[in-house]
Structures are given as structure tokens and as C-alpha cells.
Design a protein around this motif. Structure first.
Motif, mmCIF file in Angstrom:
data_model
loop_
_atom_site.group_PDB
_atom_site.id
_atom_site.type_symbol
_atom_site.label_atom_id
_atom_site.label_comp_id
_atom_site.label_asym_id
_atom_site.label_seq_id
_atom_site.Cartn_x
_atom_site.Cartn_y
_atom_site.Cartn_z
ATOM 1 N N LYS A 7 46.793 41.447 6.252
ATOM 2 C CA LYS A 7 48.189 41.862 6.285
ATOM 3 C C LYS A 7 48.593 42.395 7.660
ATOM 4 C CE LYS A 7 49.764 43.843 2.522
ATOM 5 N NZ LYS A 7 50.020 44.900 1.506
ATOM 6 N N SER A 8 47.619 42.856 8.425
ATOM 7 C CA SER A 8 47.895 43.453 9.732
ATOM 8 C C SER A 8 47.867 42.444 10.880
ATOM 9 C CB SER A 8 46.880 44.562 10.032
ATOM 10 O OG SER A 8 47.079 45.675 9.183
ATOM 11 N N PHE A 9 47.564 41.186 10.586
ATOM 12 C CA PHE A 9 47.469 40.185 11.644
ATOM 13 C C PHE A 9 48.805 39.485 11.879
ATOM 14 C CE2 PHE A 9 42.836 39.832 10.264
ATOM 15 C CZ PHE A 9 42.388 40.610 11.319
ATOM 16 N N SER A 10 49.140 39.302 13.137
ATOM 17 C CA SER A 10 50.307 38.489 13.478
ATOM 18 C C SER A 10 50.000 37.031 13.134
ATOM 19 C CB SER A 10 50.631 38.605 14.973
ATOM 20 O OG SER A 10 49.598 37.993 15.740
ATOM 21 N N LEU A 11 51.015 36.196 13.168
ATOM 22 C CA LEU A 11 50.805 34.782 12.841
ATOM 23 C C LEU A 11 49.867 34.132 13.856
ATOM 24 C CD1 LEU A 11 51.340 32.346 11.103
ATOM 25 C CD2 LEU A 11 53.481 31.959 12.345
ATOM 26 N N ASN A 58 37.163 35.895 1.676
ATOM 27 C CA ASN A 58 36.721 37.144 1.042
ATOM 28 C C ASN A 58 35.421 37.692 1.638
ATOM 29 O OD1 ASN A 58 38.391 38.392 -0.948
ATOM 30 N ND2 ASN A 58 38.152 36.553 -2.222
ATOM 31 N N GLU A 59 34.651 36.810 2.276
ATOM 32 C CA GLU A 59 33.391 37.255 2.873
ATOM 33 C C GLU A 59 33.623 38.211 4.043
ATOM 34 O OE1 GLU A 59 31.195 33.807 3.982
ATOM 35 O OE2 GLU A 59 31.051 33.026 1.930
ATOM 36 N N ASN A 60 34.722 38.023 4.768
ATOM 37 C CA ASN A 60 34.947 38.801 5.997
ATOM 38 C C ASN A 60 36.282 39.531 6.060
ATOM 39 O OD1 ASN A 60 32.491 38.012 7.540
ATOM 40 N ND2 ASN A 60 33.382 35.962 7.339
ATOM 41 N N PHE A 61 37.180 39.232 5.124
ATOM 42 C CA PHE A 61 38.524 39.800 5.216
ATOM 43 C C PHE A 61 38.971 40.375 3.878
ATOM 44 C CE2 PHE A 61 38.241 36.346 8.324
ATOM 45 C CZ PHE A 61 38.582 37.015 9.485
ATOM 46 N N SER A 62 40.031 41.159 3.942
ATOM 47 C CA SER A 62 40.671 41.681 2.733
ATOM 48 C C SER A 62 42.164 41.819 3.026
ATOM 49 C CB SER A 62 40.082 43.047 2.355
ATOM 50 O OG SER A 62 40.337 43.980 3.398
ATOM 51 N N ILE A 63 42.910 42.229 2.027
ATOM 52 C CA ILE A 63 44.337 42.532 2.209
ATOM 53 C C ILE A 63 44.539 43.978 1.790
ATOM 54 C CG2 ILE A 63 46.710 41.971 1.572
ATOM 55 C CD1 ILE A 63 45.802 39.140 0.944
ATOM 56 N N SER A 64 44.948 44.813 2.738
ATOM 57 C CA SER A 64 45.117 46.237 2.430
ATOM 58 C C SER A 64 46.277 46.435 1.459
ATOM 59 C CB SER A 64 45.389 47.038 3.711
ATOM 60 O OG SER A 64 46.655 46.712 4.253
ATOM 61 N N ASP A 65 46.199 47.514 0.727
ATOM 62 C CA ASP A 65 47.305 47.851 -0.167
ATOM 63 C C ASP A 65 47.392 49.362 -0.305
ATOM 64 O OD1 ASP A 65 49.467 47.444 -1.829
ATOM 65 O OD2 ASP A 65 48.254 47.274 -3.634
ATOM 66 N N LEU A 131 48.825 54.955 10.832
ATOM 67 C CA LEU A 131 48.848 53.899 9.826
ATOM 68 C C LEU A 131 48.671 52.553 10.524
ATOM 69 C CD1 LEU A 131 51.828 54.939 7.501
ATOM 70 C CD2 LEU A 131 49.392 55.412 7.202
ATOM 71 N N SER A 132 47.968 51.646 9.873
ATOM 72 C CA SER A 132 47.885 50.272 10.376
ATOM 73 C C SER A 132 49.216 49.583 10.151
ATOM 74 C CB SER A 132 46.772 49.514 9.642
ATOM 75 O OG SER A 132 47.148 49.300 8.285
ATOM 76 N N SER A 133 49.424 48.471 10.831
ATOM 77 C CA SER A 133 50.668 47.721 10.616
ATOM 78 C C SER A 133 50.756 47.245 9.170
ATOM 79 C CB SER A 133 50.763 46.538 11.586
ATOM 80 O OG SER A 133 49.592 45.750 11.544
ATOM 81 N N GLY A 134 49.605 46.917 8.572
ATOM 82 C CA GLY A 134 49.590 46.496 7.170
ATOM 83 C C GLY A 134 50.015 47.606 6.233
ATOM 84 N N GLU A 135 49.606 48.845 6.526
ATOM 85 C CA GLU A 135 50.002 49.978 5.682
ATOM 86 C C GLU A 135 51.485 50.287 5.826
ATOM 87 O OE1 GLU A 135 46.056 52.772 5.353
ATOM 88 O OE2 GLU A 135 47.021 52.643 7.306
ATOM 89 N N ILE A 136 52.015 50.100 7.018
ATOM 90 C CA ILE A 136 53.455 50.304 7.208
ATOM 91 C C ILE A 136 54.231 49.228 6.444
ATOM 92 C CG2 ILE A 136 55.311 50.619 8.893
ATOM 93 C CD1 ILE A 136 53.168 51.262 10.998
ATOM 94 N N LEU A 137 53.764 47.984 6.538
ATOM 95 C CA LEU A 137 54.385 46.893 5.790
ATOM 96 C C LEU A 137 54.287 47.122 4.288
ATOM 97 C CD1 LEU A 137 52.978 43.964 7.928
ATOM 98 C CD2 LEU A 137 55.421 44.344 7.543
ATOM 99 N N SER A 138 53.164 47.671 3.838
ATOM 100 C CA SER A 138 52.943 47.867 2.401
ATOM 101 C C SER A 138 53.985 48.799 1.790
ATOM 102 C CB SER A 138 51.539 48.419 2.143
ATOM 103 O OG SER A 138 50.560 47.430 2.373
ATOM 104 N N GLN A 139 54.494 49.741 2.565
ATOM 105 C CA GLN A 139 55.557 50.609 2.048
ATOM 106 C C GLN A 139 56.797 49.781 1.712
ATOM 107 O OE1 GLN A 139 55.928 54.432 4.488
ATOM 108 N NE2 GLN A 139 54.382 53.289 5.651
#
Length: 348
Positions: A7-11, A58-65, A131-139
Motif C-alpha cells: 500500500k505504501s509503494f508508488s506505481l 505473500n512470501e515477501n510482501f503484505s498490505i498494511s491496515d 506514519l507510513s504512507s500506507g497508514e495515512i492512506l488507510s485512514q
């Protein structure tokens, strides 16, 4: 902790990941869209990808929430205050405010804050972490999913100093704006800062058409130092010079936030000096009624004084509005509910 959060990665970063995995770039675009348009929180939910590719991710990545710890609904104006629990059990706050034009979310960029503004509850426990960019987006995504809406505006004015978490905040802005994601216009985003001068210059170089909001709160340097420690590092003259640079670089109007505190910054001399230092600037003043907290034993200015400030600033040719108080029955101002929640949890 969040280095492998998709979730924190740019395109562009997502494309690099997929190419390194021997995949085509279009798979990265599919994944990016699924995460940011469908707002999924699990790699398993990216059903556009094959099961084998999801297993490999799934072996190396996840999606924060983040999860909703508590939600408070105002009976006065339909404002909703969220306490979100992060994966490390830290608590942050967000607010959803309903207006005629749509719903605005005020979101956090840090857990706590180190800026030490005297009248702000968010800073009283200090800074815990960015906060990570993913955590900010998660809000944003959690509010949209919870209320089944598309937010019209985002305000980075919750807990934390956005420019103290510069890289993650810039990445958040770019991901949120990306046409493959939420595609939210930069013009619908406001970033509020207490005045981290070097980062204002850095932000200006990005030339993003966002709204920059400066927490001013006093037109006198010595008084500003007393209520805003950041003023000890960067003088009012340095701050205003940075604002002039930002305006010239972006051609965007700056908003100056001014919280009126009785017998501190609501005097006639404050008004006159405020008019003087802002005259000729491409700016707008947002007058705010103080939201009292226990640690700051000062009173809010009376309504007549606030109206007088608005009237006189307008006469000076400075556009001004009085901020409408939202969610006053649910402590919708930053930091208050988080501190109560943490205190309650500590005593369980």
C-alpha cells in the motif's frame, strides 16, 4: 516494519517489484488499482492476480491496515470522530466532517507530535513515530468504507506535523492523486504546518497545487515563541519569507490559521500587526475559536472579538473566514479522544 507494505509503494515502485519478479508491468498496474481503488487489505483479495502470483507476493510482501478502535458520532452536525488502532497497537485519530459540498476527512500523519504547541492536545505525549504512507492512506480508505462514501476533500491537520514526516506525506499525496488510484485532485487536499521553514521551501519545489495552511496564531515573534516552540527555530520573518517563496513558486494562495486566545493574541495591537504583516500577500485567514485543554489554562476569545477581527481584516483587503466548530460534543479537536482512550486502556 512497513518496508514491504504494498500500500505504501508508488506505481513506479510497484512496477519495479513486479519486473524483478519476472512479471509484466501491467500486473503491477492491476495490483496498484486493486489496492487503491478497491481498497483491499489483503493480498488474497487481489483476485485479478493468479493464486500462484498471490502466493509469491505473500512470501515477501503484505498490505498494511488499521482498524477502527472506536467511532463517535456527533448529534449536532453529523461529524464522526475515529480512533484507529495501528498494527503495532498505537492509536491515531481522524475526523469526517459533512459539508454541503461533500465530506472532508481530517487525518493524522504521525503518532503524537513533537512540535509542542501550547494549546494542542496532540503534542502533549510527544512524538512516538511517523506514519507510513500506507497508514495515512488507510485512514482515508477506512472512512470511505465505513461510511460508504467517496471523500471530497482531505485535510492533513490531524495529529502530527506533516512536514516532519515529509517523504511519507509526499508519497501519500502522489498515490492518492494517481489516476490509477483514488484520482483525487491535489486542489482538494490541504496540508497544515506549524512552520517548518526548510520543508516549506522543499514543498514549493514540488509545485503541487495543494492548499498550504500555516498555523500562525500570533503576529509577534516573541509571543509566538511562547505558544509555538517552532518559532524559536524559525522566526516570523523567516516563515513569511518562505511563504512568499511558496506563493511565487506555486501561484497558490496560502491559508493562515489563527486561533484566538483571550488576552494573548486577540488585542487591537495583534489585529493591527496581523493586518500589516499579511497585507499584499496572496493569502486567506482562517479565524479559529480556541478549543480549551487542561494543560493550557487560557480562555477562548469572545464572539464579538472574533467578528471584529474578521471585519477589520476584510477592510484591510485580506480575505477571511471564521472556522465553523464541528463535532464539539464529541471532542472532535485533535488529540483529546486519543489521550482519553489511552488513559482508559492503561487502567484496564
Amino acid at each position: 516494519m512497513y518496508y514491504n507494505d504494498l500500500k505504501s509503494f508508488s506505481l513506479d515502485e510497484m512496477k519495479s517489484i513486479f519486473v524483478e519478479m519476472g512479471q509484466k508491468e501491467y500486473r503491477a498496474i492491476q495490483t496498484f488499482k486493486f489496492i487503491h481503488q478497491n481498497m483491499v487489505n489483503s493480498i488474497e483479495d487481489i483476485t485479478v492476480l493468479s493464486k500462484s502470483l498471490r502466493d509469491k507476493l505473500n512470501e515477501n510482501f503484505s498490505i498494511s491496515d488499521i482498524s477502527i478502535a472506536e467511532r463517535y458520532d456527533s448529534k449536532l452536525d453529523n461529524t464522526k470522530k475515529y480512533l484507529f488502532k495501528l498494527e503495532d497497537a498505537n492509536i491515531i485519530e481522524s475526523v469526517a466532517m459533512e459539508y454541503k459540498h461533500g465530506t472532508t476527512a481530517c487525518i493524522s500523519t504521525q503518532v503524537g507530535c513533537k512540535m509542542g504547541c501550547a494549546f494542542c492536545a496532540s503534542t502533549k505525549g510527544g512524538l512516538i513515530r511517523n506514519l507510513s504512507s500506507g497508514e495515512i492512506l488507510s485512514q482515508v480508505y477506512n472512512i470511505q468504507n465505513d461510511l460508504d462514501i467517496k471523500l471530497s476533500n482531505i485535510v492533513l491537520m490531524g495529529s502530527g506535523e506533516p512536514l516532519d514526516n515529509y517523504e511519507n506525506v509526499i508519497k501519500f499525496l502522489n498515490i492518492l492523486h494517481d489516476e490509477n488510484g483514488q484520482n483525487l485532485s491535489y486542489r482538494n487536499i490541504t496540508l497544515s504546518t506549524c512552520g517548518v521553514v526548510p520543508k516549506i521551501y522543499k514543498l514549493a519545489e514540488q509545485e503541487l497545487p495543494i492548499t498550504l495552511s500555516i498555523s500562525l496564531h500570533s503576529p509577534f515573534n516573541e509571543e509566538r515563541k511562547r505558544i509555538m516552540p517552532i518559532a524559536k527555530a524559525y522566526s516570523l520573518d523567516e516563515l513569511l519569507e518562505a511563504c512568499r517563496y511558496y506563493i511565487n513558486k506555486t501561484n497558490r494562495r496560502i491559508t493562515f490559521e489563527y486561533t484566538l486566545i483571550k488576552e494573548i493574541n486577540d488585542r487591537k495591537e495583534d489585529l493591527n500587526e496581523l493586518s500589516r504583516i499579511l497585507k499584499g500577500l496572496l493569502c486567506h485567514v482562517n479565524l479559529i475559536s480556541l478549543n480549551p485543554i487542561e494543560e493550557f489554562a487560557k480562555d477562548k476569545a469572545n464572539k464579538n472579538t472574533i467578528e471584529m477581527f474578521k471585519r477589520e481584516l476584510t477592510k484591510s483587503g485580506i480575505p477571511v473566514t471564521i472556522r465553523r466548530e464541528m463535532g464539539s460534543d464529541i471532542n472532535a479537536a485533535c488529540g483529546q479522544l486519543r489521550r482519553k482512550y489511552i488513559s482508559k486502556e492503561d487502567h484496564i
